[in-house]
Design a protein around this motif. Structure first.
Motif, mmCIF file in Angstrom:
data_model
loop_
_atom_site.group_PDB
_atom_site.id
_atom_site.type_symbol
_atom_site.label_atom_id
_atom_site.label_comp_id
_atom_site.label_asym_id
_atom_site.label_seq_id
_atom_site.Cartn_x
_atom_site.Cartn_y
_atom_site.Cartn_z
ATOM 1 N N GLY A 113 0.783 -1.229 0.000
ATOM 2 C CA GLY A 113 0.000 0.000 0.000
ATOM 3 C C GLY A 113 0.811 1.274 0.000
ATOM 4 N N GLU A 114 2.134 1.191 0.071
ATOM 5 C CA GLU A 114 2.985 2.385 0.060
ATOM 6 C C GLU A 114 3.164 2.890 -1.364
ATOM 7 O OE1 GLU A 114 4.383 4.214 2.298
ATOM 8 O OE2 GLU A 114 4.568 3.076 4.162
ATOM 9 N N ARG A 115 3.272 4.218 -1.500
ATOM 10 C CA ARG A 115 3.585 4.784 -2.810
ATOM 11 C C ARG A 115 5.099 4.936 -2.931
ATOM 12 N NH1 ARG A 115 0.870 9.079 -6.747
ATOM 13 N NH2 ARG A 115 2.702 9.612 -7.974
ATOM 14 N N ARG A 116 5.668 4.351 -3.991
ATOM 15 C CA ARG A 116 7.089 4.450 -4.281
ATOM 16 C C ARG A 116 7.279 5.246 -5.569
ATOM 17 N NH1 ARG A 116 6.551 1.143 0.257
ATOM 18 N NH2 ARG A 116 8.612 0.604 0.998
ATOM 19 N N GLN A 117 8.445 5.839 -5.713
ATOM 20 C CA GLN A 117 8.752 6.608 -6.904
ATOM 21 C C GLN A 117 10.076 6.148 -7.500
ATOM 22 O OE1 GLN A 117 8.339 11.226 -7.815
ATOM 23 N NE2 GLN A 117 10.139 10.845 -6.556
ATOM 24 N N VAL A 118 10.091 5.963 -8.814
ATOM 25 C CA VAL A 118 11.314 5.605 -9.539
ATOM 26 C C VAL A 118 11.584 6.707 -10.551
ATOM 27 C CG1 VAL A 118 12.487 3.904 -10.974
ATOM 28 C CG2 VAL A 118 10.816 3.149 -9.263
ATOM 29 N N VAL A 119 12.728 7.366 -10.445
ATOM 30 C CA VAL A 119 13.081 8.435 -11.382
ATOM 31 C C VAL A 119 14.267 7.985 -12.237
ATOM 32 C CG1 VAL A 119 12.256 10.184 -9.793
ATOM 33 C CG2 VAL A 119 14.672 9.563 -9.772
ATOM 34 N N GLY A 120 14.476 8.684 -13.340
ATOM 35 C CA GLY A 120 15.609 8.359 -14.199
ATOM 36 C C GLY A 120 15.525 6.965 -14.791
ATOM 37 N N LEU A 121 14.311 6.469 -15.026
ATOM 38 C CA LEU A 121 14.139 5.129 -15.587
ATOM 39 C C LEU A 121 14.298 5.230 -17.104
ATOM 40 C CD1 LEU A 121 13.464 2.218 -14.744
ATOM 41 C CD2 LEU A 121 11.058 2.758 -15.163
ATOM 42 N N SER A 122 15.324 4.593 -17.624
ATOM 43 C CA SER A 122 15.690 4.765 -19.026
ATOM 44 C C SER A 122 14.587 4.286 -19.968
ATOM 45 C CB SER A 122 16.977 4.006 -19.325
ATOM 46 O OG SER A 122 17.290 4.057 -20.707
ATOM 47 N N LEU A 123 14.397 5.040 -21.065
ATOM 48 C CA LEU A 123 13.408 4.662 -22.069
ATOM 49 C C LEU A 123 13.781 3.395 -22.826
ATOM 50 C CD1 LEU A 123 12.504 8.169 -23.585
ATOM 51 C CD2 LEU A 123 11.102 6.752 -22.079
ATOM 52 N N ARG A 124 15.045 2.941 -22.684
ATOM 53 C CA ARG A 124 15.450 1.713 -23.372
ATOM 54 C C ARG A 124 14.657 0.500 -22.887
ATOM 55 N NH1 ARG A 124 18.696 -1.386 -20.008
ATOM 56 N NH2 ARG A 124 19.575 -0.289 -18.225
ATOM 57 N N HIS A 125 14.066 0.600 -21.690
ATOM 58 C CA HIS A 125 13.269 -0.519 -21.168
ATOM 59 C C HIS A 125 11.908 -0.633 -21.857
ATOM 60 C CE1 HIS A 125 16.184 -1.100 -18.000
ATOM 61 N NE2 HIS A 125 16.023 0.127 -17.560
ATOM 62 N N GLU A 145 18.517 6.990 -0.275
ATOM 63 C CA GLU A 145 18.001 6.962 1.086
ATOM 64 C C GLU A 145 18.855 6.075 1.965
ATOM 65 O OE1 GLU A 145 13.895 5.987 1.364
ATOM 66 O OE2 GLU A 145 13.300 7.397 -0.203
ATOM 67 N N GLY A 146 19.086 6.524 3.192
ATOM 68 C CA GLY A 146 19.815 5.721 4.154
ATOM 69 C C GLY A 146 18.877 5.131 5.179
ATOM 70 N N ALA A 147 19.359 5.029 6.407
ATOM 71 C CA ALA A 147 18.548 4.442 7.472
ATOM 72 C C ALA A 147 17.457 5.405 7.914
ATOM 73 C CB ALA A 147 19.440 4.070 8.646
ATOM 74 N N ARG A 148 16.301 4.870 8.275
ATOM 75 C CA ARG A 148 15.223 5.636 8.881
ATOM 76 C C ARG A 148 14.923 5.018 10.241
ATOM 77 N NH1 ARG A 148 12.433 4.985 3.874
ATOM 78 N NH2 ARG A 148 10.655 3.983 4.900
ATOM 79 N N SER A 149 14.863 5.861 11.263
ATOM 80 C CA SER A 149 14.608 5.396 12.632
ATOM 81 C C SER A 149 15.666 4.390 13.084
ATOM 82 C CB SER A 149 13.203 4.772 12.740
ATOM 83 O OG SER A 149 12.226 5.723 12.351
ATOM 84 N N GLY A 150 16.903 4.599 12.620
ATOM 85 C CA GLY A 150 18.001 3.762 13.090
ATOM 86 C C GLY A 150 18.136 2.436 12.387
ATOM 87 N N GLN A 151 17.331 2.182 11.347
ATOM 88 C CA GLN A 151 17.461 0.920 10.642
ATOM 89 C C GLN A 151 17.089 1.109 9.170
ATOM 90 O OE1 GLN A 151 14.786 -1.920 12.342
ATOM 91 N NE2 GLN A 151 12.949 -0.940 11.546
ATOM 92 N N PHE A 152 17.598 0.203 8.339
ATOM 93 C CA PHE A 152 17.260 0.250 6.927
ATOM 94 C C PHE A 152 15.865 -0.333 6.708
ATOM 95 C CE2 PHE A 152 21.942 0.272 6.374
ATOM 96 C CZ PHE A 152 22.033 1.449 5.640
ATOM 97 N N VAL A 153 15.065 0.363 5.940
ATOM 98 C CA VAL A 153 13.768 -0.152 5.539
ATOM 99 C C VAL A 153 13.666 0.004 4.026
ATOM 100 C CG1 VAL A 153 12.660 0.352 7.731
ATOM 101 C CG2 VAL A 153 12.641 2.081 5.928
ATOM 102 N N HIS A 154 12.611 -0.542 3.450
ATOM 103 C CA HIS A 154 12.458 -0.459 2.008
ATOM 104 C C HIS A 154 12.291 1.005 1.601
ATOM 105 C CE1 HIS A 154 10.400 -1.803 -1.908
ATOM 106 N NE2 HIS A 154 11.660 -2.150 -1.950
ATOM 107 N N PRO A 155 13.136 1.523 0.680
ATOM 108 C CA PRO A 155 13.095 2.954 0.341
ATOM 109 C C PRO A 155 11.775 3.360 -0.313
ATOM 110 C CG PRO A 155 15.153 1.941 -0.375
ATOM 111 C CD PRO A 155 14.247 0.829 0.015
ATOM 112 N N LEU A 156 11.482 4.659 -0.218
ATOM 113 C CA LEU A 156 10.328 5.225 -0.896
ATOM 114 C C LEU A 156 10.713 5.752 -2.275
ATOM 115 C CD1 LEU A 156 8.743 7.246 2.061
ATOM 116 C CD2 LEU A 156 8.046 5.006 1.203
#
Length: 400
Positions: free
Chosen positions: A334-346, A367-378
């Protein structure tokens, strides 16, 4: 132990169930390696050549003794050989990349000039330190499979044991007259754990090679001499009969099905941290379920990132630029993620559309750690603002 063995890229723990993501079956694996891994490949080549005293340019080309490039007796001669070896290895690697993955820039452009100069200087120093004291005779080139018997001396030796669910390629194997088989694995980067010891996965990898050879060889060798050669030192690995017997019993106690070839759809028995570098992630339903569960629960340890930088879900927005896309994705939790710079070659035939599913593997993030730990980036990206921040192994899949 099984996860450590899987991370060593030796454990062949493949099942035979069909992948649930049928749309992913048209490709077999993620392409190539990231720049850091390519640098590791380069180190591997020059270390192997220096230790064995010969250079094989690849394919079926005959090995070329390094002594033919100059004398081994003086420091200046050895430095000349080192410089030529590294230069030829870089040129060969760039040539292979240009042939197989033409969208890549040359390896030398993936680093800042000073950083690249320092890497080459370090590689040359490794070669000078590892060169043999006298010329060695290179192995012949043959299409015949090698005999696992006394007299064997072979780089890149494929080993496997169906009964132990093992398959891999040993960097160098030598079976001398004393029947104590020498197996060497070349490593670059960090090979020690927080306690200053060789990482368990690397030791298991060599012990797995020894077990596979011992299972298939007739007659069996008397023993094994196992070594991990890193950039700066050589680590001895326990190859005693007692230690190998313990590992053999452990592997036989695992209920792991023997797999099919890599081109078949695969399913791992149980996904886990060993999936981190697996090239079959896009085709494995167990990994998909494991990743989605981990995203929902943020089941992540402090200072660790057990999941690769992958994302999939429903496309919610698409913004097209001159050469890249910005794609918004609603992931399964249910989280919204964003991918930028995705090449048109795909997208050679059509762009992804709002409302359709998409799977993207092998991205990068700032993105680095959030709340002291790594989680899945947004936020993810493929093409970064600088070459060395770009993702080099991204692969995109659409449903149709």
């Amino acid at each position: 132990m099984v996860d450590d063995l899987g991370m060593s890229r030796l454990g062949d723990l493949l099942g035979t169930g069909a992948c649930k993501r049928k749309a992913l079956d048209r490709d077999t694996a993620l392409p190539g390696k990231a720049p850091g891994a390519l640098l590791g490949t380069l180190r591997h080549w020059v270390l192997e050549a220096a230790i064995q005293g010969w250079w094989r340019a690849g394919g079926k080309a005959a090995p070329l003794p390094l002594v033919t490039w100059g004398n081994l007796e003086t420091f200046d001669d050895r430095r000349m050989i080192a410089s030529r070896l590294v230069d030829e290895a870089v040129a060969h690697l760039d040539g292979e990349l240009g042939r197989m993955e033409p969208w890549r820039t040359p390896l030398s452009q993936a680093w800042e000039p000073i950083a690249w100069h320092n890497e080459l200087t370090h590689l040359r120093s490794l070669v000078v330190a590892r060169l043999p004291s006298k010329p060695t005779k290179p192995p012949g080139v043959s299409d015949a499979p090698p005999r696992l018997a006394r007299g064997l001396k072979r780089p890149e030796l494929a080993l496997g044991s169906k009964s132990l669910h093992l398959r891999g390629t040993a960097d160098f194997v030598e079976w001398p007259e004393d029947d104590i088989v020498r197996i060497i694995d070349f490593k670059s980067g960090g090979v020690i754990d927080t306690k200053g010891q060789l990482k368990e996965g690397y030791a298991l990898q060599l012990q797995g090679y020894a077990l596979a050879l011992d299972e298939e060889a007739r007659p069996k060798p008397k023993g094994f001499r196992l070594e991990v050669v890193s950039d700066r030192e050589v680590f001895k690995v326990d190859g005693s009969k007692e230690t190998l017997d313990v590992l053999r019993r452990t592997l036989k106690s695992q209920k792991l099905p023997w797999g099919q070839s890599a081109v078949a759809a695969v399913d791992y028995e149980a996904a886990g941290p060993s999936c981190m570098f697996c090239p079959q992630r896009p085709r494995c339903a167990s990994y998909t379920e494991y990743a989605e569960g981990a995203w929902r629960s943020n089941r992540v340890g402090v200072g660790q990132r057990p999941l690769p930088l992958d994302i999939w879900g429903m496309v919610v927005s698409v913004e097209e630029g001159p050469t890249t896309l910005r794609v918004g994705i609603r992931s399964p939790e249910g989280e919204r993620r964003q991918v930028v710079g995705l090449s048109l070659r795909h997208f050679p035939y059509r762009l992804c559309q709002v409302g359709e599913p998409i799977w993207i593997y092998g991205l990068q993030t700032l993105e680095g750690a959030r709340s002291g730990q790594f989680v899945h980036p947004l936020n993810f990206h493929e093409e970064g603002t600088k070459p060395w921040t770009s993702a080099w192994t991204t692969r995109v899949f659409l449903a149709g």
